[in-house]
Design a protein around this motif. Structure first.
Motif, PDB file in Angstrom:
ATOM      1  N   ASP A 181       0.828  -1.204   0.000  1.00  0.00           N
ATOM      2  CA  ASP A 181       0.000   0.000   0.000  1.00  0.00           C
ATOM      3  C   ASP A 181       0.864   1.256   0.000  1.00  0.00           C
ATOM      4  O   ASP A 181       0.628   2.198  -0.769  1.00  0.00           O
ATOM      5  CB  ASP A 181      -0.912   0.009   1.230  1.00  0.00           C
ATOM      6  N   ARG A 193      -0.415  -2.325  -6.194  1.00  0.00           N
ATOM      7  CA  ARG A 193      -1.365  -2.681  -5.137  1.00  0.00           C
ATOM      8  C   ARG A 193      -2.231  -3.877  -5.497  1.00  0.00           C
ATOM      9  O   ARG A 193      -2.927  -4.430  -4.638  1.00  0.00           O
ATOM     10  CB  ARG A 193      -2.252  -1.481  -4.805  1.00  0.00           C
ATOM     11  N   SER A 260      -7.207  -2.659   0.867  1.00  0.00           N
ATOM     12  CA  SER A 260      -6.272  -1.720   1.478  1.00  0.00           C
ATOM     13  C   SER A 260      -6.047  -2.045   2.946  1.00  0.00           C
ATOM     14  O   SER A 260      -6.706  -2.924   3.528  1.00  0.00           O
ATOM     15  CB  SER A 260      -6.830  -0.292   1.368  1.00  0.00           C
TER      16      SER A 260
END
Length: 437
Positions: A181, A193, A260
């Motif tokens: 991240d 990512r 995330s």
């Protein structure tokens, strides 16, 4: 071959509840955000997360996919634990093949049905724009199955990692997610990512395996939930992460596609709290009609997830052009009442569809059949993993582009899925005695 000496753990009714409830919450969330429109003879879609930004907070309650993956990790650990300790390579391959086949069978039926419908609509001259919108709506949820295939296929490695490193395994995966991240957000290479599709969901799956082995006790779970609950507001307030736990057009960083650190923090809160209260829920759910209700729910949860967007298309095509469903101004009190009506209508249609699917369970819910071929086990293993990867990639492409990208059939994705399924279906003719898990 000797039988496994591991005793089967008692039924975790709470986890059965979490599995089915997680899927139902996701379904309700998808329906709630499917704001279809019909104006001037044209179908369209509004996004309340964009037009009413405050609704992005609601996604914290509907993003419960992490709970499903944690339960899946536990279930896989239980099933893998039933493989006899002295089982050969063929038996362990067969475990993966059967788990993957259970997903590919119902998914293949669903994809085939949708492709047939898309093809018929194309022949009838339906607008490409309408086909593309509808094709996206009935495909966008398939990313979940792509990730699920990945973690299931890697279960032997996940269990081995747990036995060797314990909780250090999910902690390391989580740390990798944070590093990826940081690099992806700080540089001009956000595509890095994409690796977090693995690190995030594998870490959560690993937590389910650790919980099965007793490493996540109540104090550890609650401590984990408290720390994550403190970190999450900081990540979305002072950090680079948006509030919404699903993708919102225009956001530079998304929390779910790819996952995330903020989504992982939300997952740790959910898992910490829910798994800490499992013993209490087990005592409640073991009585009365609950075991039967949960068994029925879990028998139909796969079908519900696969087919739940089809009622959206049916109700949209029937309800809006005929005026049966109102279209009040977005965000008004009447609009929220119309959303409730929308959910109820979809629930009725979905119940009818599930009844039909249950009636045809042998056809629509069966795993793909396998074919015995005289090939070496090593080659069969390679075909199994290659086929699983191909199917996962095909489902990811369909999820991103829909069943009618540009108003055309997704021939490449369909071919990839079909080829992958064929590879998974191949098993070596000679091998260890089969067993059922």
């Amino acid at each position: 071959m000797t039988e496994s000496t591991a005793a089967s753990p008692p039924r975790e009714h709470a986890l059965d509840l979490y599995r089915s409830a997680a899927v139902m919450i996701v379904v309700v969330g998808h329906w709630l955000l499917s704001v279809m429109t019909y104006r001037d003879g044209t179908f369209g879609r509004d996004n309340p997360l964009v037009l009413m930004p405050w609704t992005q907070w609601i996604t914290w309650f509907f993003q419960v996919v992490p709970v499903f993956f944690a339960v899946a990790g536990y279930a896989s650990a239980v099933s893998w634990g039933r493989v006899p300790a002295d089982a050969g390579t063929a038996a362990r391959q067969e475990w993966i093949r059967r788990r993957v086949a259970r997903v590919l069978g119902p998914t293949g039926v669903y994809a085939f049905f949708v492709l047939i419908v898309i093809g018929v609509l194309m022949a009838l001259g339906i607008s490409r724009t309408v086909l593309e919108l509808g094709g996206w709506a009935v495909a966008m949820h398939l990313w979940f199955l792509a990730v699920y295939l990945m973690v299931v296929a890697l279960t032997p490695l996940a269990v081995a990692a747990h036995r060797r490193w314990g909780l250090a395994a999910p902690v390391t995966l989580g740390a990798c997610l944070i590093v990826v991240d940081a690099v992806g957000i700080a540089t001009d290479h956000p595509e890095i990512r994409m690796a977090n599709y693995f690190f995030c969901w594998a870490a959560i799956y690993q937590l389910g395996i650790a919980w099965h082995d007793g490493l996540l006790r109540r104090r550890t779970l609650l401590s984990m939930a408290v720390v994550a609950a403190l970190a999450l507001p900081a990540l979305v307030t002072w950090g680079p992460y948006p509030i919404a736990m699903i993708g919102v057009p225009g956001d530079r960083v998304e929390n779910s596609a790819p996952p995330s650190a903020a989504l992982l923090a939300l997952a740790l809160v959910q898992i910490g709290v829910l798994f800490a209260i499992v013993p209490v829920l087990n005592r409640i759910l073991a009585r009365g009609v609950w075991p039967k209700v949960l068994a029925i729910a879990n028998e139909n949860v796969m079908a519900l997830y696969l087919w739940h967007m089809l009622p959206v298309i049916v109700v949209t095509l029937v309800g809006y052009p005929t005026g049966l469903l109102p279209q009040p101004p977005l965000g008004s009190g009447a609009w929220w009442l119309a959303r409730l009506e929308w959910e109820l209508v979809l629930a009725v249609v979905a119940a009818g569809l599930l009844t039909l699917l249950a009636w045809q369970r042998r056809s629509v819910a069966a795993p793909i059949p396998t074919v015995a071929v005289p090939i070496p086990r090593a080659i069969a293993e390679g075909l199994l993993y290659t086929g699983t990867a191909a199917c996962a990639l095909a489902l990811a492409v369909l999820s991103a582009n829909g069943f009618a990208p540009g108003g055309r059939l997704p021939l490449l994705a369909a071919t990839l899925f079909l080829a992958g399924t064929a590879l998974v279906a191949v098993r070596p003719r000679a091998g260890d005695r089969e067993w059922i898990s």
